[in-house]
Design a protein around this motif. Structure first.
Motif, short mmCIF file in Angstrom:
data_model
loop_
_atom_site.label_atom_id
_atom_site.label_comp_id
_atom_site.label_asym_id
_atom_site.label_seq_id
_atom_site.Cartn_x
_atom_site.Cartn_y
_atom_site.Cartn_z
N LYS A 132 35.80 46.60 31.22
CA LYS A 132 34.93 45.43 31.37
C LYS A 132 35.39 44.59 32.55
N THR A 133 34.59 43.61 32.92
CA THR A 133 34.92 42.76 34.07
C THR A 133 35.25 41.34 33.61
N VAL A 134 35.70 40.54 34.55
CA VAL A 134 36.05 39.15 34.25
C VAL A 134 34.83 38.40 33.75
N GLU A 135 33.64 38.74 34.22
CA GLU A 135 32.42 38.08 33.75
C GLU A 135 32.20 38.33 32.26
N ASP A 136 32.58 39.52 31.79
CA ASP A 136 32.44 39.86 30.37
C ASP A 136 33.35 39.00 29.49
N LEU A 137 34.41 38.46 30.08
CA LEU A 137 35.37 37.67 29.31
C LEU A 137 34.99 36.20 29.20
N ALA A 138 34.02 35.77 29.98
CA ALA A 138 33.70 34.34 30.08
C ALA A 138 33.47 33.67 28.73
N ALA A 139 32.78 34.31 27.83
CA ALA A 139 32.46 33.69 26.55
C ALA A 139 33.40 34.11 25.43
N PHE A 164 46.28 36.60 32.74
CA PHE A 164 45.42 37.46 33.52
C PHE A 164 46.17 37.87 34.78
N ILE A 165 46.27 39.18 35.01
CA ILE A 165 47.07 39.71 36.12
C ILE A 165 46.15 40.44 37.09
N ASN A 166 46.09 39.94 38.30
CA ASN A 166 45.28 40.55 39.36
C ASN A 166 46.18 41.32 40.31
N PRO A 167 45.61 42.26 41.08
CA PRO A 167 46.42 43.02 42.03
C PRO A 167 47.16 42.08 42.98
N GLY A 168 48.43 42.34 43.16
CA GLY A 168 49.25 41.54 44.07
C GLY A 168 49.84 40.30 43.44
N ASP A 169 49.47 39.97 42.20
CA ASP A 169 50.04 38.80 41.54
C ASP A 169 51.53 39.02 41.30
N VAL A 170 52.28 37.97 41.48
CA VAL A 170 53.71 38.00 41.14
C VAL A 170 53.80 37.48 39.71
N VAL A 181 45.16 43.09 32.61
CA VAL A 181 45.38 43.52 33.99
C VAL A 181 44.05 43.95 34.60
N PHE A 182 43.76 43.44 35.80
CA PHE A 182 42.54 43.75 36.52
C PHE A 182 42.84 44.61 37.74
N ASP A 183 41.87 45.42 38.16
CA ASP A 183 42.00 46.18 39.40
C ASP A 183 41.33 45.41 40.54
N GLU A 184 41.28 46.01 41.72
CA GLU A 184 40.72 45.36 42.90
C GLU A 184 39.24 45.01 42.74
N ASP A 185 38.52 45.75 41.88
CA ASP A 185 37.09 45.52 41.68
C ASP A 185 36.81 44.51 40.57
N GLY A 186 37.86 43.97 39.96
CA GLY A 186 37.68 43.00 38.88
C GLY A 186 37.49 43.61 37.51
N ALA A 187 37.74 44.92 37.39
CA ALA A 187 37.63 45.59 36.10
C ALA A 187 38.99 45.58 35.39
N ILE A 188 38.96 45.46 34.08
CA ILE A 188 40.19 45.47 33.28
C ILE A 188 40.70 46.89 33.18
N THR A 189 41.98 47.08 33.51
CA THR A 189 42.58 48.40 33.47
C THR A 189 43.59 48.56 32.34
N ARG A 190 44.09 47.43 31.82
CA ARG A 190 45.11 47.51 30.79
C ARG A 190 45.17 46.20 30.01
N VAL A 191 45.40 46.32 28.71
CA VAL A 191 45.62 45.15 27.84
C VAL A 191 46.84 45.45 27.01
N TYR A 192 47.84 44.56 27.06
CA TYR A 192 49.09 44.80 26.32
C TYR A 192 49.79 43.50 26.00
N CYS A 193 50.67 43.54 25.02
CA CYS A 193 51.47 42.39 24.64
C CYS A 193 52.77 42.39 25.45
N GLY A 194 53.27 41.22 25.70
CA GLY A 194 54.58 41.16 26.35
C GLY A 194 54.79 40.08 27.29
#
Length: 92
Positions: free
Chosen positions: A43-50, A60-66, A79-92
Motif C-alpha cells: 500500500k502507499t502513504v495515501e492509504d494510511l491517511a485515515a 515511518f522510514i523512507n529511503p535514505g532516512d537515518v 518502511v517505504f520504497d522510493e515510490d512511496g509503497a510500503i515494503t516492510r512492517v515490523y516491531c522494534g
C-alpha cells in the motif's frame, strides 16, 4: 614440518566447509501488532491517511532516512520504497 602444513591446511578447509547445524529463526517480535499489519505491505502513504495503529509509537522510514538502532518492541516501523509503497512492517 613442510609436509605437515598442507595436511593441516586441507583439514582446516574441510572443517570450515562442513555443513553447519541449522538454527531456528527467532520468533518475530509482535508487541506492536506488526504481524496483524502485514496487509499494509504494497500500500502507499495515501492509504494510511485515515488509519490508526494499536502500537504505542509508529515510525515511518523512507529511503535514505537515518534511524536509530535502539530496539523498542512496542514501536511499529513502516518502511517505504522510493515510490512511496510500503515494503516492510515490523516491531522494534
Amino acid at each position: 614440518m613442510g609436509r605437515i602444513i598442507p595436511f593441516v591446511l586441507t583439514a582446516l578447509v574441510m572443517v570450515s566447509c562442513s555443513k553447519s547445524e541449522e538454527v531456528e529463526a527467532p520468533e518475530p517480535v509482535n508487541e506492536c501488532g506488526a504481524l496483524e499489519a502485514q496487509e499494509l505491505v504494497g500500500k502507499t502513504v495515501e492509504d494510511l491517511a485515515a488509519m490508526t495503529f494499536a502500537a504505542e509509537v509508529t515510525r515511518f522510514i523512507n529511503p535514505g532516512d537515518v534511524i536509530t538502532q535502539d530496539f523498542r518492541p512496542e514501536r511499529m516501523n513502516i518502511v517505504f520504497d522510493e515510490d512511496g509503497a510500503i515494503t516492510r512492517v515490523y516491531c522494534g
